[in-house]
Write an enzyme that holds these catalytic residues in place. Structure first.
Site: not given
Ligand code: NAP
Length: 486
Positions: A175, A250, A284, A384
């Site tokens: 997804k 992650e 991140c 963050e």
């Molecule tokens: P996010 O809001 O957590 O979303 C990540 C993914 O999870 C998206 O595909 C989102 O779908 C999905 N999602 C949201 N709610 C969910 C739920 N209840 N159940 C299952 N899936 C769900 O993160 P983001 O805003 O896209 O990305 C930013 C974050 O990613 C930051 O915190 C960053 O630090 C972290 N990150 C971490 C790493 C690492 O390697 N540690 C790397 C890159 C980014 P939709 O948004 O499409 O609805």
């Protein structure tokens, strides 16, 4: 600007090796530089997830029984496919999240090809079968893997999951983020062209709360590999507990970058901005907290501000631009709010600041910002931000620096600049999964992942492949027998 992604013309999920029927509703993808509509992707449902999981389950025995060398060959061809489509991928990602085009070519499109090739290359170095005494220890695929990814590196974050998962013999239901789904269909076709049989890799678009949770809750999914925020990672872990799925997380970061006495200050200043502002600070592992000796603070901030002037903000399709817009309007609200919070909490605004940029009001453009005199316990030093906002924090001595570095809930990456021996000593005291000394570059084979609330998984290299394996011990007996049940 309008943009039609050629691979997305069918606008449906990808299940069992083909575009999958028609979707009843769609979600718009917009260009954050202009607000213009770019494409629409299906808003998936739990039924779509069910079909994709069935396809992945059906494909599992055949794929798991191919040789690891054959699967590595698929990844080698996948790397070539991604390289061939570099420009198309870079353009799509620039248009969906605003990453500057030069960065998109090099990192957003270039790194995934390098990851696939690197994972293929380590196939001979993995102990697929190991002997311990008279026992055989066998690594097998976990099964059907649900891969859920964020928008900031849409293809790269996906490749760090699917390349090792495929090498280990798993099948996948993926997804993508709703904000950045444009490369998913291209990836699906590339995986098929590289030689993966139908059903091995499936894509279901849609909202996290619907499609993501349906994958996490599905009884026929054996593992979730998730990259995203800490808040969603916690929620997913609860949902996935229903059938005791393995969950690889992650998550977020708030990385400290410590400049020690004896550091090359010019190198530290240059590398700090390159790292903390690349991809608009939406990374991140970005080094967002710069810890400096109190006595050197003024000198370092002066140099940072001078270097910051070289970071042009503008149209991300312009090859000379270093910072495009943030990925979305909601991202702009979030980051601007943190800049206002920093001022409110008493940090010194050394560069940038809140508000729209004159002439760039139509897009999600934000000023790259530097705060100094930041209280290590303040909001901007603890949470963050996920934007180009650097917090300079002064410390008294090494003990103080290490304590500040370790004082957040996160533990993803860190950096240290200083004499080699000093830097290594400090690195060993940091509670993080990866530490960069004196501006070291990426190592595609070194594990990447978090301590504390930055997660529990490791990606890249051998460690990244082992995440996607079950370990079976086969204990070989003889005619005398010696059975014991534990
Ligand atoms: P996010 O809001 O957590 O979303 C990540 C993914 O999870 C998206 O595909 C989102 O779908 C999905 N999602 C949201 N709610 C969910 C739920 N209840 N159940 C299952 N899936 C769900 O993160 P983001 O805003 O896209 O990305 C930013 C974050 O990613 C930051 O915190 C960053 O630090 C972290 N990150 C971490 C790493 C690492 O390697 N540690 C790397 C890159 C980014 P939709 O948004 O499409 O609805």
């Amino acid at each position: 600007m309008t943009y039609t992604h050629p691979q997305l013309s069918a606008s449906t999920h990808w299940i069992n090796g083909r575009f999958d029927g028609t979707a009843s509703s769609h979600t718009d993808v917009t260009n954050p530089a202009t607000g213009a509509l770019v494409a629409s992707v299906p808003s998936g449902t739990a039924e779509d997830v069910d079909r994709a999981v069935s396809a992945a389950r059906a494909a599992l025995p055949g794929w798991a029984n191919t040789s690891t060398a054959d699967r590595a060959a698929v990844l080698t061809r996948l790397a070539a496919e991604i390289t061939e489509h570099n420009e198309e991928i870079a353009q799509a990602i620039t248009v969906e999240i605003g990453a500057p085009i030069m960065f998109s070519r090099m990192a957003q499109a270039g790194l995934p090809a390098a990851v696939a090739a690197a994972v293929a290359s380590i196939e001979p170095n993995i102990d697929w079968v190991e002997e311990i005494g008279t026992s055989l220890i066998v690594r097998e695929p976990v099964g059907v893997v649900g891969a859920i990814t964020p928008w900031n590196f849409p293809l790269q974050q996906t490749m760090t999951k699917i390349a090792p998962a495929l090498l280990a013999g798993n099948t996948i239901v993926y997804k993508p983020s709703e904000v950045a789904p444009l490369t998913a269909a291209l990836l699906a076709r590339a995986v098929t062209r590289a030689g993966a049989p139908d059903g091995v890799f499936n894509v279901v678009y849609g909202a996290g709360k619907v499609v993501g949770e349906a994958i996490a809750a599905h009884p026929d999914v054996d593992m979730i590999s998730f990259t995203g925020s800490t808040a969603v990672g916690k929620r997913l872990s609860v949902v996935a507990a229903s059938n005791v799925k393995r969950v690889g997380l992650e998550l977020g970061g708030k990385s400290a970058n410590i400049v020690l006495e004896g550091a090359d200050i010019d190198l530290a200043v240059r590398e700090t901005l390159v790292n903390s502002w690349s991809n608009g600070g939406q990374a991140c592992g970005a080094w967002t907290r710069l810890l400096v000796p109190a006595a050197r603070k003024d000198e370092i901030v002066t140099k940072l501000v001078a270097a910051a002037a070289g970071y042009s903000v503008g149209n991300p399709l312009d090859e000379t631009v270093r910072l495009g817009p943030l990925a979305s309007e909601s991202q702009w609200e979030r980051v601007n709010g943190y800049i206002e919070k920093g001022i409110e909490e008493g940090a010194t605004l050394a560069y940038g600041g809140p508000g729209r940029i004159p002439g760039l009001e139509d897009g999600a453009y934000i000023r790259p910002t530097i705060f100094s005199d930041v209280d290590p316990n303040s909001t901007i030093a603890q949470e963050e931000i996920f934007g180009p906002v650097l917090s300079v924090i002064s410390y008294e001595d090494e003990e103080d620096a290490v304590a500040i570095a370790n004082s957040t809930i996160y533990g993803l990456t860190a950096a240290v600049f200083g004499e080699a021996e000093d830097a290594l000593r400090v690195a060993n005291r940091l509670e993080v999964g990866q530490v960069y000394l004196n501006g070291a570059g990426l190592n595609m084979l070194a594990p990447f992942g978090g301590y504390k609330q930055s997660g529990n998984g490791r990606e890249f290299g051998r460690h990244g492949v082992e995440e996607f394996t079950e370990v079976k011990a086969i204990l070989i007996g003889g005619s005398t027998g010696a059975s014991v049940a534990l």
